[in-house]
Each structure stands twice: as C-alpha cells, then as structure tokens.
Scaffold this motif. Structure first.
Motif, PDB file in Angstrom:
ATOM      1  N   ALA A  37      43.179  27.103  10.324  1.00  0.00           N
ATOM      2  CA  ALA A  37      43.856  26.199  10.827  1.00  0.00           C
ATOM      3  C   ALA A  37      44.907  25.245   9.916  1.00  0.00           C
ATOM      4  N   PHE A  38      44.946  26.069   8.419  1.00  0.00           N
ATOM      5  CA  PHE A  38      46.189  25.358   7.748  1.00  0.00           C
ATOM      6  C   PHE A  38      47.461  26.956   8.488  1.00  0.00           C
ATOM      7  N   LEU A  39      46.387  27.305   8.277  1.00  0.00           N
ATOM      8  CA  LEU A  39      47.894  29.236   8.464  1.00  0.00           C
ATOM      9  C   LEU A  39      48.585  29.081   9.498  1.00  0.00           C
ATOM     10  N   VAL A  40      47.807  28.218  10.527  1.00  0.00           N
ATOM     11  CA  VAL A  40      48.644  28.658  11.636  1.00  0.00           C
ATOM     12  C   VAL A  40      49.308  27.635  12.119  1.00  0.00           C
ATOM     13  N   ASN A  41      49.185  26.707  11.484  1.00  0.00           N
ATOM     14  CA  ASN A  41      50.272  25.045  11.499  1.00  0.00           C
ATOM     15  C   ASN A  41      51.242  25.288  10.490  1.00  0.00           C
ATOM     16  N   GLY A  42      51.297  26.430   9.293  1.00  0.00           N
ATOM     17  CA  GLY A  42      52.568  26.499   7.850  1.00  0.00           C
ATOM     18  C   GLY A  42      51.649  25.662   7.248  1.00  0.00           C
ATOM     19  N   ARG A  43      50.784  25.111   6.846  1.00  0.00           N
ATOM     20  CA  ARG A  43      49.979  24.447   5.477  1.00  0.00           C
ATOM     21  C   ARG A  43      49.398  25.122   4.475  1.00  0.00           C
ATOM     22  N   LEU A  44      49.476  26.446   4.666  1.00  0.00           N
ATOM     23  CA  LEU A  44      48.641  27.323   3.952  1.00  0.00           C
ATOM     24  C   LEU A  44      49.152  26.863   1.902  1.00  0.00           C
ATOM     25  N   THR A  45      48.584  26.160   1.326  1.00  0.00           N
ATOM     26  CA  THR A  45      49.184  25.829   0.339  1.00  0.00           C
ATOM     27  C   THR A  45      48.301  26.499  -0.302  1.00  0.00           C
ATOM     28  N   LYS A  46      48.427  26.572  -1.658  1.00  0.00           N
ATOM     29  CA  LYS A  46      47.015  26.744  -2.945  1.00  0.00           C
ATOM     30  C   LYS A  46      46.003  25.374  -3.232  1.00  0.00           C
ATOM     31  N   GLY A  47      46.980  24.393  -3.028  1.00  0.00           N
ATOM     32  CA  GLY A  47      46.045  23.238  -2.458  1.00  0.00           C
ATOM     33  C   GLY A  47      45.476  23.119  -1.296  1.00  0.00           C
ATOM     34  N   ALA A  48      45.758  23.695  -0.198  1.00  0.00           N
ATOM     35  CA  ALA A  48      45.093  23.874   0.812  1.00  0.00           C
ATOM     36  C   ALA A  48      43.885  24.403   1.098  1.00  0.00           C
ATOM     37  N   HIS A  49      44.290  25.888   0.500  1.00  0.00           N
ATOM     38  CA  HIS A  49      43.398  26.625  -0.119  1.00  0.00           C
ATOM     39  C   HIS A  49      42.238  26.320  -0.887  1.00  0.00           C
ATOM     40  N   LEU A  50      42.202  25.110  -1.733  1.00  0.00           N
ATOM     41  CA  LEU A  50      40.690  24.749  -2.474  1.00  0.00           C
ATOM     42  C   LEU A  50      40.587  23.764  -1.135  1.00  0.00           C
ATOM     43  N   THR A  51      40.959  23.074  -1.272  1.00  0.00           N
ATOM     44  CA  THR A  51      40.472  21.972  -0.172  1.00  0.00           C
ATOM     45  C   THR A  51      39.365  22.524   0.898  1.00  0.00           C
ATOM     46  N   ALA A  52      40.099  23.706   1.764  1.00  0.00           N
ATOM     47  CA  ALA A  52      39.492  23.859   2.693  1.00  0.00           C
ATOM     48  C   ALA A  52      38.112  24.841   2.026  1.00  0.00           C
ATOM     49  N   ALA A  53      37.947  24.864   0.641  1.00  0.00           N
ATOM     50  CA  ALA A  53      36.986  25.620   0.008  1.00  0.00           C
ATOM     51  C   ALA A  53      36.259  24.271  -0.579  1.00  0.00           C
ATOM     52  N   LEU A  54      36.462  23.065  -0.907  1.00  0.00           N
ATOM     53  CA  LEU A  54      35.671  22.367  -0.820  1.00  0.00           C
ATOM     54  C   LEU A  54      34.745  21.939   0.272  1.00  0.00           C
ATOM     55  N   ILE A  55      35.596  21.785   0.683  1.00  0.00           N
ATOM     56  CA  ILE A  55      35.540  20.922   2.942  1.00  0.00           C
ATOM     57  C   ILE A  55      33.497  21.297   3.119  1.00  0.00           C
ATOM     58  N   ALA A  56      34.259  22.925   2.563  1.00  0.00           N
ATOM     59  CA  ALA A  56      33.168  23.786   3.325  1.00  0.00           C
ATOM     60  C   ALA A  56      31.803  23.896   2.426  1.00  0.00           C
ATOM     61  N   CYS A  57      32.078  24.112   1.135  1.00  0.00           N
ATOM     62  CA  CYS A  57      30.825  23.767   0.364  1.00  0.00           C
ATOM     63  C   CYS A  57      30.102  22.292   0.699  1.00  0.00           C
ATOM     64  N   PHE A  58      31.338  20.872   0.691  1.00  0.00           N
ATOM     65  CA  PHE A  58      30.470  19.860   0.624  1.00  0.00           C
ATOM     66  C   PHE A  58      29.654  20.039   1.835  1.00  0.00           C
ATOM     67  N   TYR A  59      30.454  20.633   2.426  1.00  0.00           N
ATOM     68  CA  TYR A  59      28.958  20.481   4.496  1.00  0.00           C
ATOM     69  C   TYR A  59      27.786  21.351   4.302  1.00  0.00           C
ATOM     70  N   GLY A  60      27.834  21.977   2.995  1.00  0.00           N
ATOM     71  CA  GLY A  60      27.049  22.560   3.369  1.00  0.00           C
ATOM     72  C   GLY A  60      25.836  22.417   2.154  1.00  0.00           C
ATOM     73  N   PHE A  61      26.615  21.625   1.457  1.00  0.00           N
ATOM     74  CA  PHE A  61      24.920  20.202   0.344  1.00  0.00           C
ATOM     75  C   PHE A  61      24.439  19.457   1.346  1.00  0.00           C
ATOM     76  N   VAL A  62      25.447  18.589   2.240  1.00  0.00           N
ATOM     77  CA  VAL A  62      25.027  17.785   3.456  1.00  0.00           C
ATOM     78  C   VAL A  62      24.480  18.074   4.593  1.00  0.00           C
ATOM     79  N   ASP A  63      24.965  19.503   5.034  1.00  0.00           N
ATOM     80  CA  ASP A  63      23.539  20.061   5.923  1.00  0.00           C
ATOM     81  C   ASP A  63      22.269  20.528   5.109  1.00  0.00           C
ATOM     82  N   GLU A  64      22.288  20.595   3.677  1.00  0.00           N
ATOM     83  CA  GLU A  64      21.447  20.910   3.217  1.00  0.00           C
ATOM     84  C   GLU A  64      20.177  18.914   3.154  1.00  0.00           C
ATOM     85  N   ILE A  65      20.701  18.333   2.983  1.00  0.00           N
ATOM     86  CA  ILE A  65      20.894  17.494   3.110  1.00  0.00           C
ATOM     87  C   ILE A  65      20.297  16.927   4.210  1.00  0.00           C
ATOM     88  N   HIS A  66      20.836  16.849   5.467  1.00  0.00           N
ATOM     89  CA  HIS A  66      20.427  16.608   6.836  1.00  0.00           C
ATOM     90  C   HIS A  66      19.314  16.933   7.145  1.00  0.00           C
TER      91      HIS A  66
END
Length: 119
Positions: A37-66
């Motif tokens: 999604a970041f790549l296609v919109n021309g917004r894939l930067t190192k910060g966006a790359h790290l943000t994507a990883a943090l979002i996916a990890c956070f969602y994994g934790f939320v899924d386990e809590i759920h």
C-alpha cells in the motif's frame, strides 16, 4: 480451536506443525500488504517500512489478546512470538532487497509492481 477442528492430516505431528507455522505466514502477509500500500502510493520510506512492521506486530498482539476472550480459542505468548518472527523475516527481506541493495531481484519486483499498479 484444536488443530484438527476443520481438517486433520494423517500424521498428527506434521498436521500440528503445519497449522502452527501459519502464524508466521499470516502476519508476514499482513506486513507485505501494508508495504505494498505504501509502495503503490509512492510513500515507501524507511519510516513507513518500520511503521508497517510495527502495525503488523501490534495487530498480532491484539489478535492474541482477542483470542483470550473467545470461547474455544487459545492465546499464548509463543503464538505472539511466531507472529512477530513472520513480520521480522519479511522486514529483513524488504530492508535488504529494497533499501540496502535495491538492484536485488525482490527490490526490482517491488518497483515493477509499483509501476504496474500506479496510474
């Protein structure tokens, strides 16, 4: 749910291993979708790359809590660790092939995908 709730392979240990390894794959796919999604919109930067990883990890934790609050489901720390490992493996691949060495095959595929999708 037990690992044999929907379908059971003939060898129980292989069946359980295969289904448990899906934690690695599903959150890696989530990370890749966010990156795309970041790549296609021309917004894939190192910060966006790290943000994507943090979002996916956070969602994994939320899924386990759920899952801890859903009857017949289980939530374990090892499942959360597997979720994070799946994300980190893809994070490393994107870091190495897109940011560090963009001429590698994966980086080239990412660029071709982005130019193919962009209007």
């Amino acid at each position: 749910m037990p690992d044999n709730a929907v379908i059971e392979l003939p060898e129980r240990s292989i069946d359980r291993f295969f289904k448990e390894s899906l934690h690695l794959i599903e959150f890696a796919i989530l990370y890749i979708l966010i990156i795309n999604a970041f790549l296609v919109n021309g917004r894939l930067t190192k910060g966006a790359h790290l943000t994507a990883a943090l979002i996916a990890c956070f969602y994994g934790f939320v899924d386990e809590i759920h899952q801890a609050f859903v009857p017949s489901r289980s939530a374990t720390a090892i499942d959360a660790v597997k979720d994070v490992i799946g994300v980190l493996v893809c994070y490393y691949i994107v870091q190495a092939s897109y940011f560090t060495h963009p001429r590698r095959r994966v980086g080239q595929w990412m660029e071709h995908f982005a130019t193919w999708i962009r209007p």
